[in-house]
Design a protein around this motif. Structure first.
Motif, short mmCIF file in Angstrom:
data_model
loop_
_atom_site.label_atom_id
_atom_site.label_comp_id
_atom_site.label_asym_id
_atom_site.label_seq_id
_atom_site.Cartn_x
_atom_site.Cartn_y
_atom_site.Cartn_z
N ARG A 126 128.45 9.78 48.12
CA ARG A 126 127.25 9.13 48.67
C ARG A 126 126.13 10.15 48.85
N SER A 127 126.50 11.32 49.38
CA SER A 127 125.50 12.37 49.61
C SER A 127 124.88 12.84 48.30
N GLN A 128 125.62 12.67 47.20
CA GLN A 128 125.12 13.04 45.87
C GLN A 128 124.41 11.84 45.21
N GLN A 129 124.31 10.75 45.96
CA GLN A 129 123.71 9.49 45.47
C GLN A 129 124.49 8.89 44.30
N ARG A 130 125.78 9.16 44.27
CA ARG A 130 126.66 8.54 43.26
C ARG A 130 127.32 7.34 43.95
N PHE A 131 126.54 6.29 44.10
CA PHE A 131 126.95 5.19 44.99
C PHE A 131 128.15 4.40 44.46
N ASP A 167 121.67 4.04 52.62
CA ASP A 167 120.93 4.94 51.73
C ASP A 167 120.15 4.19 50.65
N GLN A 168 120.58 2.96 50.37
CA GLN A 168 119.90 2.15 49.35
C GLN A 168 118.97 1.11 50.00
#
Length: 210
Positions: A126-131, A167-168
């Motif tokens: 998630r922190s890498q935006q690899r949702f 985050d989204q």
């Protein structure tokens, strides 16, 4: 005894107790027991947010566990190192450590450890935006929690899943998941989880109004 003090938050007593035990094992030349004391001391330092000392002890203990063929204990140290890297924002290093730990747990068939590690990995992705990868990992953690009837693992997976939606900017979904996690933490009287949810919900309010 040291772990009992740690769970109660009596960190100075925990450190004193574990250090005394470590000294005894060292004098008796019981290397493995010394390393288990080091691992437990590292957990105390981690909980005190003393990440430098925690990381040093997890690293040295892991080397001994690997040499003495204690794969589960070695993987736990890697998992904790992954958490420390994540806290420091070094997500690539966190991912490397956690994926390696997960591999070990999977080979050992250690389902509870697989769930916890998958939950941590989900947060790193998630922190890498690899949702998508994050949701996949969190689903593994959630499913194992359901299968085991482990409320804490289910709640943790839901709480981290809420961050993926947050985050989204999917605020309604994030809130729904946080409230679900909060209810589960309440049912098992897990204070730390309740505190996290309360902080998150207050912050989510601010984000929604921004």
């Amino acid at each position: 005894m040291g772990n009992i003090h740690r769970v109660k938050g009596n960190y100075s007593e925990a450190i004193a107790s574990l250090s005394a035990a470590r000294e005894t094992f060292y004098e008796l030349d019981r290397e493995l027991d010394v390393s288990y004391c080091d691992r437990d001391l590292a957990v105390v330092f981690y909980e005190q947010k003393n990440y430098d000392d925690a990381a040093a002890l997890f690293t040295s203990a892991r080397e001994v566990f690997l040499r003495l063929d204690e794969p589960s204990a070695a993987a736990f140290c890697q998992e904790m190192l992954g958490s420390i890297y994540c806290i420091r924002g070094d997500y690539q290093a966190a991912e490397t450590q956690l994926e390696s730990a997960l591999q070990t747990y999977t080979s050992l068939g250690s389902m509870g450890d697989i769930a916890d590690c998958s939950c941590s990995l989900g947060d790193v992705y998630r922190s890498q935006q690899r949702f998508d990868a994050a949701l996949e990992s969190l689903q593994v953690a959630y499913d194992i929690g359901q299968k085991q009837g482990n409320t804490l693992r289910i709640a943790n997976a839901l709480r981290v899943r809420s961050y993926v939606h947050w985050d989204q900017a999917q605020f309604a979904q994030a809130r729904h998941l946080l409230l679900d996690a909060q209810r589960l933490y309440e049912s098992i009287e897990y204070t730390r989880g309740l505190e996290l949810c309360a902080e998150d919900l207050a912050e989510l309010d601010r984000d929604e109004q921004a």
